[in-house]
Scaffold this motif. Structure first.
Motif, mmCIF file in Angstrom:
data_model
loop_
_atom_site.group_PDB
_atom_site.id
_atom_site.type_symbol
_atom_site.label_atom_id
_atom_site.label_comp_id
_atom_site.label_asym_id
_atom_site.label_seq_id
_atom_site.Cartn_x
_atom_site.Cartn_y
_atom_site.Cartn_z
ATOM 1 N N MET A 1 25.276 41.539 -21.843
ATOM 2 C CA MET A 1 25.925 42.721 -21.289
ATOM 3 C C MET A 1 27.349 42.391 -20.874
ATOM 4 O O MET A 1 27.616 41.276 -20.417
ATOM 5 C CB MET A 1 25.131 43.250 -20.080
ATOM 6 N N ASP A 2 28.236 43.364 -21.033
ATOM 7 C CA ASP A 2 29.602 43.197 -20.555
ATOM 8 C C ASP A 2 29.901 44.286 -19.527
ATOM 9 O O ASP A 2 29.053 45.133 -19.220
ATOM 10 C CB ASP A 2 30.600 43.218 -21.715
ATOM 11 N N LEU A 3 31.115 44.261 -18.990
ATOM 12 C CA LEU A 3 31.474 45.208 -17.935
ATOM 13 C C LEU A 3 31.438 46.655 -18.422
ATOM 14 O O LEU A 3 31.070 47.565 -17.662
ATOM 15 C CB LEU A 3 32.860 44.862 -17.387
ATOM 16 N N ASP A 4 31.810 46.903 -19.685
ATOM 17 C CA ASP A 4 31.781 48.261 -20.208
ATOM 18 C C ASP A 4 30.344 48.783 -20.274
ATOM 19 O O ASP A 4 30.076 49.940 -19.926
ATOM 20 C CB ASP A 4 32.432 48.314 -21.594
ATOM 21 N N GLN A 5 29.423 47.937 -20.744
ATOM 22 C CA GLN A 5 28.014 48.347 -20.807
ATOM 23 C C GLN A 5 27.458 48.580 -19.408
ATOM 24 O O GLN A 5 26.681 49.509 -19.179
ATOM 25 C CB GLN A 5 27.190 47.283 -21.534
ATOM 26 N N PHE A 6 27.859 47.724 -18.465
ATOM 27 C CA PHE A 6 27.391 47.900 -17.097
ATOM 28 C C PHE A 6 27.922 49.209 -16.520
ATOM 29 O O PHE A 6 27.185 49.952 -15.859
ATOM 30 C CB PHE A 6 27.842 46.718 -16.234
ATOM 31 N N ALA A 7 29.180 49.493 -16.782
ATOM 32 C CA ALA A 7 29.759 50.754 -16.299
ATOM 33 C C ALA A 7 29.008 51.948 -16.889
ATOM 34 O O ALA A 7 28.792 52.959 -16.209
ATOM 35 C CB ALA A 7 31.240 50.819 -16.664
ATOM 36 N N ALA A 8 28.598 51.831 -18.153
ATOM 37 C CA ALA A 8 27.854 52.917 -18.794
ATOM 38 C C ALA A 8 26.509 53.139 -18.108
ATOM 39 O O ALA A 8 26.038 54.274 -17.981
ATOM 40 C CB ALA A 8 27.652 52.616 -20.275
ATOM 41 N N LEU A 9 25.889 52.050 -17.656
ATOM 42 C CA LEU A 9 24.605 52.171 -16.967
ATOM 43 C C LEU A 9 24.750 52.842 -15.606
ATOM 44 O O LEU A 9 23.763 53.348 -15.060
ATOM 45 C CB LEU A 9 23.967 50.786 -16.783
ATOM 46 N N ARG A 10 25.951 52.861 -15.075
ATOM 47 C CA ARG A 10 26.180 53.448 -13.754
ATOM 48 C C ARG A 10 26.489 54.946 -13.826
ATOM 49 O O ARG A 10 26.671 55.584 -12.802
ATOM 50 C CB ARG A 10 27.339 52.714 -13.074
ATOM 51 N N THR A 11 26.550 55.483 -15.033
ATOM 52 C CA THR A 11 26.794 56.911 -15.217
ATOM 53 C C THR A 11 25.468 57.665 -15.152
ATOM 54 O O THR A 11 24.393 57.064 -15.231
ATOM 55 C CB THR A 11 27.461 57.169 -16.572
ATOM 56 N N PRO A 12 25.517 58.997 -15.020
ATOM 57 C CA PRO A 12 24.268 59.773 -15.062
ATOM 58 C C PRO A 12 23.468 59.526 -16.337
ATOM 59 O O PRO A 12 22.235 59.438 -16.292
ATOM 60 C CB PRO A 12 24.753 61.224 -14.971
ATOM 61 N N GLU A 13 24.158 59.416 -17.493
ATOM 62 C CA GLU A 13 23.458 59.128 -18.733
ATOM 63 C C GLU A 13 22.803 57.753 -18.667
ATOM 64 O O GLU A 13 21.676 57.552 -19.130
ATOM 65 C CB GLU A 13 24.425 59.186 -19.925
ATOM 66 N N GLY A 14 23.504 56.790 -18.048
ATOM 67 C CA GLY A 14 22.938 55.450 -17.908
ATOM 68 C C GLY A 14 21.726 55.444 -16.999
ATOM 69 O O GLY A 14 20.740 54.742 -17.260
ATOM 70 N N SER A 15 21.771 56.220 -15.913
ATOM 71 C CA SER A 15 20.623 56.308 -15.009
ATOM 72 C C SER A 15 19.412 56.874 -15.734
ATOM 73 O O SER A 15 18.276 56.411 -15.537
ATOM 74 C CB SER A 15 20.973 57.185 -13.800
ATOM 75 N N ALA A 16 19.647 57.864 -16.584
ATOM 76 C CA ALA A 16 18.547 58.435 -17.365
ATOM 77 C C ALA A 16 17.995 57.409 -18.347
ATOM 78 O O ALA A 16 16.777 57.316 -18.561
ATOM 79 C CB ALA A 16 19.027 59.685 -18.105
ATOM 80 N N ALA A 17 18.904 56.614 -18.928
ATOM 81 C CA ALA A 17 18.466 55.574 -19.859
ATOM 82 C C ALA A 17 17.628 54.514 -19.138
ATOM 83 O O ALA A 17 16.616 54.041 -19.666
ATOM 84 C CB ALA A 17 19.677 54.927 -20.525
ATOM 85 N N LEU A 18 18.032 54.160 -17.932
ATOM 86 C CA LEU A 18 17.267 53.181 -17.153
ATOM 87 C C LEU A 18 15.881 53.712 -16.810
ATOM 88 O O LEU A 18 14.886 52.983 -16.864
ATOM 89 C CB LEU A 18 18.025 52.820 -15.878
ATOM 90 N N ALA A 19 15.806 54.985 -16.448
ATOM 91 C CA ALA A 19 14.511 55.580 -16.130
ATOM 92 C C ALA A 19 13.612 55.603 -17.359
ATOM 93 O O ALA A 19 12.412 55.299 -17.269
ATOM 94 C CB ALA A 19 14.714 56.992 -15.586
ATOM 95 N N ALA A 20 14.186 55.940 -18.517
ATOM 96 C CA ALA A 20 13.401 55.959 -19.751
ATOM 97 C C ALA A 20 12.960 54.550 -20.140
ATOM 98 O O ALA A 20 11.822 54.342 -20.580
ATOM 99 C CB ALA A 20 14.227 56.588 -20.876
#
Length: 407
Positions: free
Chosen positions: A1-20
């Motif tokens: 993982m890099d900082l851009d991917q981590f930033a993406a996980l911190r977005t609403p879309e990223g939160s949904a991806a983490l839940a899924a």
């Protein structure tokens, strides 16, 4: 993982991806990845979310329910302190009067979060930008962002005059490869800087590998080895005003706690044995009861102190099994009753176990080159009885002890 991917996980879309990802993690990785991609998630985001979900599952043993909201890296999780150990350390720092703490090399923030929960203001310093960002996110997720802040930078440049305590857990794995570093001079921060902290800050704690050479313990420091449910998990050097005894073995019993979880909340049964670390236990014959000391006791060189409390002796001066004529309850060692003491002979041992109808054995060893699993196969066990076999030396001779656990 890099900082851009981590930033993406911190977005609403990223939160949904983490839940899924949390819903599909734990099974076949390829099936889980395909399931995430089928929802329309970009491949990179799906991969990052699934990696976090898997790491969070592994982290439950260290952090309890709090793991579900943490951001983790594989290397960071490997080196992170277990929640119960970090909580106990934070309590000791707080009791010693530490109010403002620098965590130099804070990693993902496990120790800093525990200190913040104890009411200590923590300044974390982390050299890796991604890890520093994750530590800050973990503080936010825990509701502790006001007490634990993180800066990305060089730990050796931090102004320790700002704090009244320092905790340092130098990196013991190489960046990029994850390989263990065994030379303390190659740690990050380097060992000379780490041990020099005690001369600058009156309350200094250094987390070190459990296998640290006693010769590396600074003069006047307290060296503590910690086990959790019988597993040796870490060692720490308590320096300056924090040093109380030369050597300490601390045993934490999470399975016996009520109530408690891995994050350290609740009450954890704790037993401690202290001493000089250089005493020698008396040597005598093998006797009816054998004690197998907890690994924290062995690594802290406190076997002699334990022997004194048990009225026990060693059967070989270089092997940490203790023997006594009567069983004495102790949290610091497991007790076995010795039924037979045999010079090691596969043929003779096999015959004895067949005669006793032993079909299941646990095999313990110290001072023996035998491979337990190979011995198990060679014994050709059959029967419905169980026994414990201890492979060791008695007066320098290879010996096997047939034992039964003492309740």
């Amino acid at each position: 993982m890099d900082l851009d991917q981590f930033a993406a996980l911190r977005t609403p879309e990223g939160s949904a991806a983490l839940a899924a990802a949390a819903r599909v993690a734990g099974g076949d990785p390829l099936t889980a990845a395909a399931a995430l991609r089928s929802t329309g998630l970009p491949a990179g985001l799906a991969s990052a979310a699934l990696t976090q979900a898997e790491l969070r599952r592994r982290a439950v043993g260290k952090f309890g329910p709090a793991a579900a909201g943490m951001f983790l890296t594989r290397a960071g999780l490997e080196q992170a302190t277990r929640g119960v150990v970090a909580a106990r350390r934070a309590e000791r720092l707080r009791a010693a009067g530490v109010r403002v703490l620098a965590d130099l090399g804070c990693g993902l923030g496990a120790d800093a979060l525990a200190a913040a929960r104890a009411g200590i203001r923590v300044y974390g310093v982390e050299a890796d930008p991604l890890t520093a960002a994750m530590a800050a996110a973990n503080a936010e997720a825990a509701g502790l962002a006001e007490l634990f802040t993180v800066e990305c930078g060089d730990a050796t440049a931090f102004d320790v005059d700002r704090v009244d305590g320092v905790f340092c857990d130098p990196a013991r794995r190489r960046a990029g490869t994850g390989r263990r570093i065994f030379d303390p001079n190659a740690y990050s921060p380097p060992w000379d800087f780490v041990v020099g902290l005690a001369e600058r800050v009156p309350h200094t704690v250094v987390k070190v590998a459990p296998g640290i050479d006693h010769a590396l313990v600074p003069a006047g420091a307290e060296a503590e080895w910690v086990s959790v449910d019988g597993d040796l998990v870490e060692a720490a050097l308590w320096c300056g005003e924090l040093a109380q005894v030369p050597r300490r073995a601390t045993l934490l019993r999470v399975r016996e706690g009520s109530p408690v979880d891995a994050s350290g909340s609740g009450r954890v049964p704790c037993c401690q044995l202290t001493g000089s670390g250089d005493a020698e236990a008396p040597v005598g014959p093998a006797r009816r009861f054998l004690y197998d000391p907890d690994p924290a006791v062995v690594r802290a060189h406190l076997v002699a102190e334990l022997a004194e409390t048990l009225g026990a002796t060693l059967a070989d001066p270089s092997i940490a099994y203790l023997y006594a004529d009567a069983p004495t309850p102790t949290p610091f060692a497991r007790c076995l009753e010795v039924t037979d003491v045999l010079p090691f002979s596969l043929k003779r041992l096999r015959a004895l176990l067949r005669e006793r109808r032993v079909g299941r054995v646990e095999i313990l060893k110290r001072g023996s080159a035998l491979e337990p699993e190979k011995l198990r196969r060679d014994l050709r066990l059959a029967g419905d009885e169980a026994a414990s076999l201890v492979l060791t030396r008695v007066a320098g001779a290879p010996t096997v002890l047939v034992c039964q656990p003492v309740g």
